[in-house]
Design a protein around this motif. Sequence first.
Motif: not given
Length: 262
Positions: A132-146
């Motif tokens: 679940e946490k990683l799925a939210e990470m994948l929504t971040k447009r900036d890959v470093v911030e993700g």
Amino acid sequence: MNELARFSLPDFVRNVSHGSTLTENDRSHKLRMIIRISEIAMKTALGNIEMLLEAEIDEGRALSRAERRELQVQRILDAAKTCFAREGFQGASMQQICAEASMSPGALYRYFVSKEAIIEEICAAARRDDEEKLAEMLTKRDVVEGMVFGAMTHIRFVHETDACALIAQFHAEATRSESVRAIYCNHLAEVRGIFLQYLGAALDRGEIDPLFELETLVPVIMSIIQGIANNDLPANGVALDKVETVVRTVMVSMLRPTGKAA
């Protein structure tokens, strides 16, 4: 057979009340036994009553069978985590887990047939939570911030739930149990695959210029995240905001973002 062994509990109570050949020390010992047995019985009874009340009602509504089961399973898992962190996977017993959960053995065994089954479910639950946490990470447009978000989410979780002791026990159990080791290795492989896919897409878009090939870089990044989390740096005087600054600096230096918009 000694004299004490010949007395049944009713006989003993009568003997304590009316006098017998028991010595004062014998009577005192037996009384302590009765008190202790009564305490255990009362704790179990009250715990089971509380468990039933919690299972049947939630904010004034009756729970479904699936909801009741989920509530009971979580109760057992929480108790098991406490016991495992305190005693270790090998040292903790099903009896201790029952006592921690205020649940009778019969009730517990309805949900888990063994301690190993509980361990496997704890691992599986952690795996679902990470997904679940990683799925939210994948929504971040900036890959470093993700990547920073994914790292800090894990670091905060371990710190806030005081999970270091349990994680250490899990790693130790993975060296002894093939089933736990398989769960652990599969989970790492899945997380590694998600990171590779996420960073690979950013590389294809020209958003990053990593120092090394991703197959080498991703395991290193994962090890850094795990090391920070498992050592619980915030509990050792390093503020979370400073940890996040370091994590972001590491990500930038390794991934070398190009500044190209997503």
